[in-house]
Design an enzyme around this catalytic site. Structure first.
Site, PDB file in Angstrom:
ATOM      1  N   HIS A  79      24.829  38.039   3.648  1.00 64.70           N
ATOM      2  CA  HIS A  79      25.403  38.546   4.897  1.00 64.70           C
ATOM      3  C   HIS A  79      26.303  37.502   5.559  1.00 64.70           C
ATOM      4  CE1 HIS A  79      25.007  39.286   9.363  1.00 64.70           C
ATOM      5  NE2 HIS A  79      25.540  40.420   8.960  1.00 64.70           N
ATOM      6  N   GLU A  82      29.542  37.519   3.743  1.00 66.20           N
ATOM      7  CA  GLU A  82      30.345  38.698   4.109  1.00 66.20           C
ATOM      8  C   GLU A  82      31.188  38.414   5.352  1.00 66.20           C
ATOM      9  OE1 GLU A  82      29.849  42.192   7.006  1.00 66.20           O
ATOM     10  OE2 GLU A  82      28.109  42.128   5.670  1.00 66.20           O
ATOM     11  N   HIS A  83      30.597  37.737   6.342  1.00 67.27           N
ATOM     12  CA  HIS A  83      31.341  37.365   7.547  1.00 67.27           C
ATOM     13  C   HIS A  83      32.452  36.370   7.220  1.00 67.27           C
ATOM     14  CE1 HIS A  83      28.957  38.762  11.216  1.00 67.27           C
ATOM     15  NE2 HIS A  83      28.290  39.273  10.186  1.00 67.27           N
ATOM     16  N   GLU A 159      24.052  38.195  16.459  1.00 63.80           N
ATOM     17  CA  GLU A 159      23.778  39.497  15.831  1.00 63.80           C
ATOM     18  C   GLU A 159      22.278  39.688  15.601  1.00 63.80           C
ATOM     19  OE1 GLU A 159      25.047  41.972  11.765  1.00 63.80           O
ATOM     20  OE2 GLU A 159      26.029  40.077  12.258  1.00 63.80           O
TER      21      GLU A 159
END
Length: 455
Positions: A79, A82-83, A159
């Site tokens: 994740h 991905e950012h 997040e």
């Protein structure tokens, strides 16, 4: 999941780029367009569905890497990456990546799951060359600067904190932990503050280059396009990057064996002062290649798949005990879960759970009716076909078929598989599945001793 090629340089294009790609037509679907598949010499696959009536194209790059491919100390790396891939490449800054697509009215995004990661863009058909160049650039050749790592670390920690403020989301993670425990399928896709905070650029860079290899990647596009042109543009965009490698075979789809060992049924409670209680009751289910998955889809529709479902009618419509109540099935390569979610006032949790358990036990013992079978099959077929009304869903279907199943089932064949489900198929599955010991996950104003195994 190990890859058959690992590239560490800026590109090894000597024999790979000159070798011949292999293309074949998969289908001429009457409900869609022509589907073609090309395997590049590097092992990277390109699938397209040409739909001339559309004026847009959805383009996605799918990588067979998700959160379950991380070690415990790496939790959140997929994740995090991905950012970071949107933060800049050797050719473009982060602003240029976003502004070039937005300047033509397009949109880009990405998401990480437990078994794969997807980067996608949706643009007008005439702007597809730009989308291919930008998306291939960011996936193949991001720089991952130390400054960007620190910036995105802060974003991801926010997040995670935001997720913790959403008990309706948090309960699903709690349920995954109840079923899978410390197995990667039981962990948060985002990682936790404890794993994300110390993660270094070197760790993320290593994860990137070890995992993002050509044999692990499927590129899919759907809309008004020409397959040969898409393949040519992809090869041009990847030339000289770490994905332009020597010949290799595509990685096989993730194996279904050995089956993941799940935990014995348990109850997990996350005490939180919320106005509404969030509960999930469920059990281990079946994996995504199990032939019973079509019967499971019908069963799920009957139990909690819509407003006419048994649970919705019993708990919400007749008794007004909950605003939201539904059942769902999640399936992975080697495991799955079946569960019921409800959000209700804390004082009504026991009654909602009693009614849910009673309905599940009733269906396990008595099965469903012929009328429910017909309705459940109609819902399965309708939702699938209606879900193919846009280029994004068609692009996703191509990629998932290739990445998760190793083949693309034609629409007519899939509908025929649903039609072939019998009452005995559903009732046999219900007796097996719904008779299993159930785990319970609860987020709300309770202490850990508020629920017993049968409460």
């Amino acid at each position: 999941m190990s890859s058959s090629v690992a590239s560490t340089g800026r590109g090894v294009a000597s024999t790979g780029s000159a070798a011949r790609a292999v293309t074949r037509t998969l289908s001429d679907d009457p409900l869609g367009g022509t589907v073609r598949r090309t395997v590049l010499p590097s092992g990277l696959r390109v699938l397209t569905e040409a739909i001339p009536a559309m004026r847009s194209v959805s383009f996605g790059i799918w990588v067979a890497v998700g959160s379950r491919d991380e070690t415990g100390s790496q939790a959140g790396a997929a994740h995090f990456l991905e950012h970071l891939l949107f933060k800049g490449t050797n050719k473009r800054s982060a602003l240029e990546i976003s502004s070039q697509i937005e300047a033509v009215g397009g949109e880009t995004n990405a998401f990480t799951t437990k078994e794969y990661t997807c980067y996608y863009a949706r643009v007008l058909d005439e702007d597809l060359p730009l989308a291919i160049d930008v998306m291939c650039d960011l996936v193949a050749d991001s720089v991952l600067t130390a400054a960007d790592v620190e910036t995105e670390r802060g974003v991801i920690l926010e997040e995670i904190a935001m997720h913790d403020d959403e008990p309706g989301d948090e309960v699903h993670d709690l349920f995954a932990r109840a079923v899978y425990g410390d197995h990667p399928l039981g962990r948060l896709i985002s990682g936790t503050e404890e794993t994300v905070t110390p993660m270094t650029r070197r760790q993320i860079q290593g994860f990137y280059r070890r995992r993002y290899t050509a044999p692990q990647i499927v590129i899919a596009a759907a809309g008004n396009l020409d397959h040969a042109a898409v393949v040519k543009l992809v090869r041009q965009a990847l030339r000289g990057t770490p994905l332009d490698t020597d010949p290799a075979s595509p990685a096989p789809h993730r194996a279904a064996t050995p089956t993941v060992r799940t935990k014995p049924a348990t109850t997990l409670v996350e005490p939180k002062e919320t106005e509404q209680a969030h509960v999930i009751l469920g059990c281990p289910g079946i994996d995504r290649t199990d032939d019973r998955r079509f019967a499971l889809g019908v069963l799920n529709n009957v139990l909690g798949g819509g407003m006419s479902s048994r649970l919705f009618q019993e708990i919400r419509e007749q008794r007004g005990l909950a605003y939201s109540v539904y059942s769902y099935a999640s399936q992975y390569a080697d495991s799955g879960v079946f569960a019921v979610y409800a959000g209700c006032a804390p004082g009504r949790v026991d009654e909602v759970l009693d009614l849910t358990r009673a309905e599940l036990a009733r269906v396990a013992a008595e099965g469903i009716t012929e009328a429910e079978l017909a309705r459940g099959k109609g819902m399965s077929k309708g939702s699938f076909v209606l879900g193919l009304e846009d280029t994004g869903s068609r692009m996703s279907r191509l990629a998932k078929g290739e990445l998760l199943y190793g083949n693309l089932m034609p629409v007519d064949d899939l509908l025929a598989r649903v039609d072939a489900v019998t009452l005995d198929d559903v009732n046999t599955l219900a007796a097996d599945l719904l008779g299993r010991p159930m785990s319970l996950a609860v987020v709300g104003p309770f202490d850990s001793g508020s629920f017993t195994a049968t409460s």
